[in-house]
Design an enzyme around this catalytic site. Structure first.
Site, PDB file in Angstrom:
ATOM      1  N   SER A  29     -29.341   4.132  -7.190  1.00  0.00           N
ATOM      2  CA  SER A  29     -30.746   4.483  -7.413  1.00  0.00           C
ATOM      3  C   SER A  29     -30.984   5.030  -8.808  1.00  0.00           C
ATOM      4  CB  SER A  29     -31.139   5.554  -6.389  1.00  0.00           C
ATOM      5  OG  SER A  29     -32.358   6.156  -6.745  1.00  0.00           O
ATOM      6  N   TYR A  44     -29.792  13.844  -1.551  1.00  0.00           N
ATOM      7  CA  TYR A  44     -29.841  12.374  -1.503  1.00  0.00           C
ATOM      8  C   TYR A  44     -29.366  11.799  -2.841  1.00  0.00           C
ATOM      9  CZ  TYR A  44     -31.745   7.759  -2.249  1.00  0.00           C
ATOM     10  OH  TYR A  44     -31.874   6.431  -2.600  1.00  0.00           O
ATOM     11  N   LYS A  65     -25.752   9.553  -4.138  1.00  0.00           N
ATOM     12  CA  LYS A  65     -25.702   8.315  -4.925  1.00  0.00           C
ATOM     13  C   LYS A  65     -24.786   8.494  -6.135  1.00  0.00           C
ATOM     14  CE  LYS A  65     -28.519   5.831  -2.465  1.00  0.00           C
ATOM     15  NZ  LYS A  65     -28.010   4.700  -1.671  1.00  0.00           N
ATOM     16  N   ASN A  94     -38.291   1.714  -7.868  1.00  0.00           N
ATOM     17  CA  ASN A  94     -39.026   1.954  -6.621  1.00  0.00           C
ATOM     18  C   ASN A  94     -39.316   0.658  -5.871  1.00  0.00           C
ATOM     19  OD1 ASN A  94     -39.310   4.486  -8.190  1.00  0.00           O
ATOM     20  ND2 ASN A  94     -40.586   5.066  -6.441  1.00  0.00           N
ATOM     21  N   LEU A 145     -44.798   6.345  -1.248  1.00  0.00           N
ATOM     22  CA  LEU A 145     -46.197   6.116  -1.596  1.00  0.00           C
ATOM     23  C   LEU A 145     -46.812   4.904  -0.924  1.00  0.00           C
ATOM     24  CD1 LEU A 145     -48.722   6.664  -3.333  1.00  0.00           C
ATOM     25  CD2 LEU A 145     -47.638   5.349  -5.174  1.00  0.00           C
ATOM     26  N   GLY A 174     -39.802  18.484  -6.792  1.00  0.00           N
ATOM     27  CA  GLY A 174     -38.709  17.533  -7.005  1.00  0.00           C
ATOM     28  C   GLY A 174     -39.147  16.230  -7.642  1.00  0.00           C
ATOM     29  N   ASP A 175     -40.465  16.023  -7.787  1.00  0.00           N
ATOM     30  CA  ASP A 175     -40.908  14.749  -8.366  1.00  0.00           C
ATOM     31  C   ASP A 175     -40.550  14.648  -9.846  1.00  0.00           C
ATOM     32  OD1 ASP A 175     -43.908  14.054  -6.440  1.00  0.00           O
ATOM     33  OD2 ASP A 175     -41.917  13.162  -6.378  1.00  0.00           O
TER      34      ASP A 175
END
Ligand code: WQD
Length: 344
Positions: free
Chosen positions: A127, A152, A156, A182, A203, A300-301
């Protein structure tokens, strides 16, 4: 047939779309999935699209005996695509042990069983999360790996390191790390698509559920970012384009002697699109208004991240080609199909 491929998590969103493309390319697919975040009737959709029903084993890849039994039953598996993982960023903060145990034990088991079953290669579903908040965009595969902002994302990063260390120890395998941006949209047939359990965290499913009336209003998490319209920027890549990249990666590992033992590729469109621009693209593509309100930022965005995909374009011979408007149409058609089936 081009050979047998094991797809872990193959009834999931990206796994199911990749299974279709693998079967279209002539591979024989065996899916193992514990159905913790998907449904067995996805197999019907895959069969309706490609005319082939993949082999299916209901099982958990954290159980090594279950995997040993699968390899004994399906001999001659040439490669693995590993999608089996928990993937909700927010949930991983609440349940870190579940995420580390599930995502990493799965990988440990697969890697351990590959040599003794003569499995040549493994594709890891990684990711863009590994880049964190990049210093500059677009990010390349050599951009710095930032400290993960969630368990998460950390699974990765650790998974990539484990594979590199295993190969450097002399393991007789090859691996390709595919760093997704995404993934969005659905198969143009509307036979398969994204179907998250419960309230969507991502989203686009929340957007389409709002557009169809399942949700009353979409919350846009912040419009005070340092971006042209104030909303976050992402690299939204059509899931079918993404699926096709997995076939290119497998082909390269199985057929191309120039392939390194470990290769890494960004899989995006190369274009940054903001949240508000995506909403506009959906409305333009479908003619359907999306009621939304601006709310506070989500913890966290990342503010903005999009990928440089030159390496995948030039070496994998792959390029994303489906427009964001067409992608929004597929997402909407999938949502309409779910309503038609009485699912949502
Ligand atoms: C996108 C943007 C939100 C929901 C995803 C996956 C993660 C990983 C990386 C593959 C953000 C905004 C969202 C909503 C909103 N993928 N948003 N309202 O966070 O980029 O992470 O890509 O490994 O698994 O989750 O995706 O769709 O959650 O958010 O405004 O209701 O949309 O703030 O800016 P994200 P997302």
């Amino acid at each position: 047939m081009k050979g047998r491929i094991l797809v872990t998590g193959g009834t999931g969103y990206i796994g199911s779309h990749t299974t279709v493309e693998l079967q279209n390319a002539g591979y024989e697919v065996i899916i193992i999935d514990n159905l913790s975040n998907s449904n067995e009737n996805v197999l019907d959709g895959i069969e309706r699209i490609s005319g082939i029903r993949p082999h299916f084993v209901k099982g958990d890849c954290t159980d090594i005996d279950c995997l040993k039994k699968l390899f004994a039953e399906y001999c001659g598996i040439k490669g693995i695509i590993n999608f089996a993982a928990c993937k909700a960023v927010g949930e991983s903060v609440q349940k870190p042990l579940q995420y580390y145990r599930n995502n990493l034990n799965t990988l440990y088991n697969l890697l351990e069983l590959m040599p003794e079953n003569d499995v040549k290669c493994i594709v890891l579903s990684s990711s863009c999360t590994v880049y964190g908040e990049p210093d500059e965009n677009p990010v390349t595969e050599n951009s710095p790996i930032k400290k993960a902002t969630s368990p998460y994302g950390n699974t990765k990063q650790i998974a990539e390191e484990v594979i590199a260390d295993y190969i450097n120890s002399g393991a007789p395998i090859k691996s390709t790390l595919l760093r997704y941006f995404n993934p969005v949209g659905a198969h143009p047939s509307a036979e398969i698509g994204e179907l998250p359990n419960g309230v969507p965290q991502n989203l686009v499913p929340f957007l389409t559920q709002t557009a169809i009336g399942v949700r009353s209003e979409l919350s846009v998490f912040g419009n005070d970012y340092n971006t042209p319209d104030g909303s976050c920027i992402r690299d939204f890549i059509n899931v079918v384009d993404l699926a096709k990249a997995h076939v290119c990666a497998l082909d390269r590992m199985l057929e191309n002697d120039d392939c390194e033992s470990l290769e890494t590729y960004n899989l995006g469109t190369g274009n940054g699109v903001s949240v508000l621009e995506l909403i506009n693209a959906f409305e333009k593509a479908t003619g359907v208004k999306v009621p939304y309100k601006i709310v506070g930022r989500r913890a966290g965005d990342i503010e903005k991240v999009w990928g440089d995909t030159t390496k995948a374009n030039e070496i994998l011979g792959w390029k994303a080609c489906i427009s964001i408007e067409e992608t929004m149409r597929t997402a909407w058609n999938w949502q309409l199909k779910l309503r038609e089936r009485g699912i949502m």
